[in-house]
Design an enzyme around this catalytic site. Sequence first.
Site, PDB file in Angstrom:
ATOM      1  N   SER A 177       0.680  -1.971  10.386  1.00  0.00           N
ATOM      2  CA  SER A 177       1.926  -2.683  10.659  1.00  0.00           C
ATOM      3  C   SER A 177       1.954  -3.060  12.134  1.00  0.00           C
ATOM      4  CB  SER A 177       3.112  -1.770  10.352  1.00  0.00           C
ATOM      5  OG  SER A 177       4.301  -2.326  10.857  1.00  0.00           O
TER       6      SER A 177
ATOM      7  N   TYR B  92       7.479   6.268  11.688  1.00  0.00           N
ATOM      8  CA  TYR B  92       6.767   5.159  11.035  1.00  0.00           C
ATOM      9  C   TYR B  92       5.760   4.538  12.001  1.00  0.00           C
ATOM     10  CZ  TYR B  92       5.918   0.780   8.576  1.00  0.00           C
ATOM     11  OH  TYR B  92       5.318  -0.279   7.946  1.00  0.00           O
TER      12      TYR B  92
HETATM   13  N1  LIG Z   1       7.506  -5.187   4.338  1.00  0.00           N
HETATM   14  C1  LIG Z   1       7.298  -5.130   5.617  1.00  0.00           C
HETATM   15  O1  LIG Z   1       8.090  -5.653   6.421  1.00  0.00           O
HETATM   16  C2  LIG Z   1       6.067  -4.436   6.147  1.00  0.00           C
HETATM   17  C3  LIG Z   1       5.679  -4.707   7.470  1.00  0.00           C
HETATM   18  C4  LIG Z   1       4.563  -4.093   7.963  1.00  0.00           C
HETATM   19  C5  LIG Z   1       3.837  -3.226   7.172  1.00  0.00           C
HETATM   20  N2  LIG Z   1       4.230  -2.960   5.903  1.00  0.00           N
HETATM   21  C6  LIG Z   1       3.418  -2.007   5.112  1.00  0.00           C
HETATM   22  O2  LIG Z   1       3.020  -2.631   3.913  1.00  0.00           O
HETATM   23  C7  LIG Z   1       2.733  -1.627   2.937  1.00  0.00           C
HETATM   24  C8  LIG Z   1       3.333  -2.065   1.616  1.00  0.00           C
HETATM   25  O3  LIG Z   1       4.723  -2.137   1.758  1.00  0.00           O
HETATM   26  P1  LIG Z   1       5.569  -3.323   1.134  1.00  0.00           P
HETATM   27  O4  LIG Z   1       6.150  -4.095   2.237  1.00  0.00           O
HETATM   28  O5  LIG Z   1       4.808  -4.021   0.118  1.00  0.00           O
HETATM   29  O6  LIG Z   1       6.777  -2.483   0.514  1.00  0.00           O
HETATM   30  P2  LIG Z   1       7.125  -2.115  -0.999  1.00  0.00           P
HETATM   31  O7  LIG Z   1       7.339  -3.333  -1.790  1.00  0.00           O
HETATM   32  O8  LIG Z   1       8.257  -1.149  -0.903  1.00  0.00           O
HETATM   33  O9  LIG Z   1       5.824  -1.374  -1.509  1.00  0.00           O
HETATM   34  C9  LIG Z   1       5.523  -0.045  -1.194  1.00  0.00           C
HETATM   35  C10 LIG Z   1       4.536   0.451  -2.216  1.00  0.00           C
HETATM   36  O10 LIG Z   1       4.199   1.799  -1.898  1.00  0.00           O
HETATM   37  C11 LIG Z   1       4.404   2.600  -3.040  1.00  0.00           C
HETATM   38  N3  LIG Z   1       4.846   3.935  -2.690  1.00  0.00           N
HETATM   39  C12 LIG Z   1       5.919   4.274  -1.954  1.00  0.00           C
HETATM   40  N4  LIG Z   1       6.048   5.615  -1.940  1.00  0.00           N
HETATM   41  C13 LIG Z   1       5.058   6.113  -2.688  1.00  0.00           C
HETATM   42  C14 LIG Z   1       4.665   7.415  -3.073  1.00  0.00           C
HETATM   43  N5  LIG Z   1       5.350   8.484  -2.669  1.00  0.00           N
HETATM   44  N6  LIG Z   1       3.582   7.574  -3.863  1.00  0.00           N
HETATM   45  C15 LIG Z   1       2.895   6.491  -4.298  1.00  0.00           C
HETATM   46  N7  LIG Z   1       3.207   5.235  -3.975  1.00  0.00           N
HETATM   47  C16 LIG Z   1       4.283   5.052  -3.181  1.00  0.00           C
HETATM   48  C17 LIG Z   1       5.509   1.891  -3.817  1.00  0.00           C
HETATM   49  O11 LIG Z   1       5.424   2.212  -5.194  1.00  0.00           O
HETATM   50  P3  LIG Z   1       6.406   3.230  -5.977  1.00  0.00           P
HETATM   51  O12 LIG Z   1       7.725   3.176  -5.343  1.00  0.00           O
HETATM   52  O13 LIG Z   1       6.360   2.715  -7.390  1.00  0.00           O
HETATM   53  O14 LIG Z   1       5.735   4.558  -5.865  1.00  0.00           O
HETATM   54  C18 LIG Z   1       5.122   0.448  -3.589  1.00  0.00           C
HETATM   55  O15 LIG Z   1       4.159   0.058  -4.518  1.00  0.00           O
HETATM   56  C19 LIG Z   1       3.278  -0.325   3.480  1.00  0.00           C
HETATM   57  O16 LIG Z   1       2.203   0.458   3.972  1.00  0.00           O
HETATM   58  C20 LIG Z   1       4.146  -0.771   4.647  1.00  0.00           C
HETATM   59  O17 LIG Z   1       4.211   0.206   5.656  1.00  0.00           O
HETATM   60  C21 LIG Z   1       5.338  -3.560   5.360  1.00  0.00           C
END
Ligand SMILES: NC(=O)c1ccc[n+]([C@@H]2O[C@H](COP(=O)([O-])OP(=O)(O)OC[C@H]3O[C@@H](n4cnc5c(N)ncnc54)[C@H](OP(=O)(O)O)[C@@H]3O)[C@@H](O)[C@H]2O)c1
Length: 402
Positions: free
Chosen positions: A282, A295
Amino acid sequence: MREWLFDVFRERPWWMSATMIFCAFMAFIYVPWDIFIKPVERDQEVWFGILFTGIWAKLLAFPHWFVYSAAIYGFRRRRPWMAFWVPAYTAQVAFGIYLWTAIETGGFSGIIVGLFPAIPFMGLTYAFWNNREYFDPKPFSFTARFGEWALVTGASSGIGASLAREIAADGTKVILTARREDRLSALATEIERDFEVETRIVVADLAEPEGSKQVLEAVADLEIGLLVNNAGRGYAGRFDLLDGETLRRQLVLNCETPLVLTHALVQGMRERGRGGILFTGSLAGRLPLPLHSVYSATKAFDRFLGEALWAELRASNIDVVVLEPGSTETEFQEAAGEIAHSGHDPAEVACRGLRALGEQPSVVTGWANWIMVNAASRLLTRPILALIAHTRMAKQTPEDLH
Ligand SMILES: NC(=O)c1ccc[n+]([C@@H]2O[C@H](COP(=O)([O-])OP(=O)(O)OC[C@H]3O[C@@H](n4cnc5c(N)ncnc54)[C@H](OP(=O)(O)O)[C@@H]3O)[C@@H](O)[C@H]2O)c1
């Protein structure tokens, strides 16, 4: 040293490597000497067969320096623009030498004599033109590069689901893992229907140490060629106001799980002599983020781990990249308890990350984000950055959590 040499010279034909070494000699030794040490009155430069002397020769040494430096980079990184640029440059040298020798010799014999010094460069031009596909962008075929199966964590939504779709679209079979089984099943059905590739779903809580063991057991019969460490969570709010157990689970999910999965699966990749690993980091991993302190610390861990592995595993033909998105429109913001704000499209973010595999150690998505983090981290000290980030994060965090 052996591994570094292997990495520098792998895949390229010997004569291309020899040209690259010549360019390195010119860029690091000859041209600097020519510019900084050689007296102006003795300076000579030939461009397109025209001889320049004195101050003009001195000034024209600078484009020469640029040309040789760019060539080293282009050879080393296999840049697509080299396909046209190198034969054009060697053709220019051949033409220049021919013209120069022909004029110097004079008369009809000059037309013939001029050919002799030009022939090696004409040969080089022919060889580069004939081998120009060497500089073609790496194929987007994950199966060919890494193997049959990819494992994507956090595949039930957002960036992870997009990464899984993109990988499957290329024909690679995918293992989808997360906690929400219904979401994983729906995505598996969609992928099998749209791309006709096999899928497997593994339901596991990766915020608990048993989660990664469970996943590894469920895929023990498969050869995983591409590992996507994407699952992650953030929690907005002042450190002391957040629940300690939630922060511990966040640490396991964002740091321990990618470490354990990578360590277990990289062994097979090394044995097979190929593989790919993507970490979803990130922008938060680039700077200390007050009100998202744990985070940003976990994402800095992912970034350092990924970038170090990128260097360590290159010579084993294992590509590693850290994908560093800024704000992206997924369920992340809501789950993190942030005030909603706009962001990038997760499909575009996923695509950018996959394209960077094998090209660079990390990739920031969006040019504005790239300029912001690079300018900020070079122009400001970390404490000042933290203070500025605090003000910005406060706008994204509910007031009762400040
Ligand atoms: N969105 C942003 O602004 C942003 C920015 C920078 C980086 N990121 C990074 O991108 C990655 C994906 O996030 P996203 O933005 O796509 O958000 P998201 O839609 O909330 O996806 C998060 C994913 O992680 C899984 N997850 C969460 N807790 C978990 C657990 N305890 N065990 C197994 N799986 C788990 C969730 O699945 P379940 O809930 O079904 O378990 C979901 O599939 C993350 O690493 C995040 O830090 C996001």
